[in-house]
Structures are given as C-alpha cells and as structure tokens.
Motif scaffolding. Structure first.
Motif, short mmCIF file in Angstrom:
data_model
loop_
_atom_site.label_atom_id
_atom_site.label_comp_id
_atom_site.label_asym_id
_atom_site.label_seq_id
_atom_site.Cartn_x
_atom_site.Cartn_y
_atom_site.Cartn_z
N GLU A 138 -5.93 4.08 -14.39
CA GLU A 138 -6.49 2.84 -13.43
C GLU A 138 -6.24 3.21 -12.12
O GLU A 138 -7.21 3.20 -11.17
N ALA A 139 -5.22 4.70 -12.04
CA ALA A 139 -5.21 4.81 -10.67
C ALA A 139 -5.74 6.04 -9.83
O ALA A 139 -7.00 5.91 -8.36
N GLY B 14 -9.78 3.73 -2.26
CA GLY B 14 -8.53 2.63 -2.40
C GLY B 14 -7.36 3.63 -2.35
O GLY B 14 -7.57 4.95 -2.59
N LYS B 15 -6.22 3.42 -2.12
CA LYS B 15 -5.31 4.39 -2.08
C LYS B 15 -3.91 4.21 -2.92
O LYS B 15 -3.78 2.50 -3.00
N VAL B 16 -3.50 4.60 -3.86
CA VAL B 16 -2.36 3.90 -4.79
C VAL B 16 -1.74 4.08 -4.50
O VAL B 16 -0.64 5.71 -4.19
N LYS B 17 -0.56 3.17 -4.37
CA LYS B 17 0.90 3.90 -3.70
C LYS B 17 1.83 4.89 -5.11
O LYS B 17 1.21 4.20 -6.65
N ALA B 18 2.17 5.56 -4.71
CA ALA B 18 3.52 6.81 -5.92
C ALA B 18 4.72 6.05 -6.53
O ALA B 18 4.68 5.05 -5.88
N GLN B 19 3.96 6.16 -7.37
CA GLN B 19 4.96 5.96 -8.65
C GLN B 19 6.73 5.95 -8.23
O GLN B 19 7.27 7.10 -8.14
N LYS B 20 7.35 4.63 -8.20
CA LYS B 20 8.90 4.62 -8.34
C LYS B 20 9.63 5.33 -9.49
O LYS B 20 8.78 5.20 -10.48
N MET B 21 11.10 6.32 -8.98
CA MET B 21 11.37 6.47 -10.21
C MET B 21 12.56 6.40 -9.92
O MET B 21 12.66 7.06 -8.63
N PRO B 22 13.80 6.74 -10.70
CA PRO B 22 15.22 7.13 -10.35
C PRO B 22 15.73 8.74 -10.12
O PRO B 22 14.72 9.26 -9.91
#
Length: 115
Positions: free
Chosen positions: A37-38, A46-54
């Motif tokens: 999807e990204a 479009g721009k995709v936000k970076a995926q958050k991770m611990p």
C-alpha cells in the motif's frame, strides 16, 4: 449471445495486471500488505510516514545490520575482493583544519590594517 459479449466491458491489459496484483496482495500478511500500500501511495506521488517501532527492536535491528556488514566486509577481505570505500572511512577521516574567521590580526595598529 452476441449481445452479451458486446455488453461486457472491454478490459485492458493494464487493468487485468492491476486486478491480478491486488488479488495476490490480499493473501499477504498484514505487514506485507502495508508495504504494498505504501508503494502504491508513493507511485501516486504521496508520502508515507515512517513506521514506528519500539527502541529496543530498532537497536536490535541496527546491531544485526552492523554485524552483517562486518561479516561481509571480513569475507570480502579474506576473498581479496576489491570493494568501494566503506562509509566508515569517511567518518574516521580527520576533519580539515578550521578556518580563522574575523578580521586579520597580523598587521593591525590603532584599528588600521597595514597591507
């Protein structure tokens, strides 16, 4: 029968390819679907936000990448393969001498610079 064939919308090859791709992505895991999807969003500009991770997970991933890069560099060294300079070479390079800023102080007397 000929009227049924005529009523069916004509499908272009690009549309068929997209349909098959979307059908294939429906069987992927949630993470893989998110990646697809990204890519689709980026293809449309479009721009995709970076995926958050611990943080612990991020540090573990970075540690594994560093370990892998070190192992590959060692394998290249043992095999005698000439590789392009590593990024680390640029980091360990000494910085150039700092340039003096401000007015020259050599031949200044009473606020007048002697040339």
């Amino acid at each position: 029968r000929s009227s049924a064939v005529a009523e069916r919308p004509e499908m272009k090859l690009r549309d068929a390819k997209r349909d098959v791709y979307e059908l294939g992505t429906s069987g992927l895991s949630k993470r893989a679907r998110r990646i697809v999807e990204a890519e689709r969003i980026e293809a449309f500009g479009g721009k995709v936000k970076a995926q958050k991770m611990p943080l612990k997970m991020l540090f573990g991933i970075r540690r594994a990448e560093a370990k892998r890069a070190k192992r590959e560099a060692e394998e290249r060294r043992v095999a005698g393969v000439v590789a392009p300079k590593e990024r680390q070479d640029a980091v360990t390079r000494k910085p150039a001498a700092k340039r003096k800023r401000g007015p020259p102080t050599d031949d200044v007397k009473d606020g007048v610079l002697r040339v």
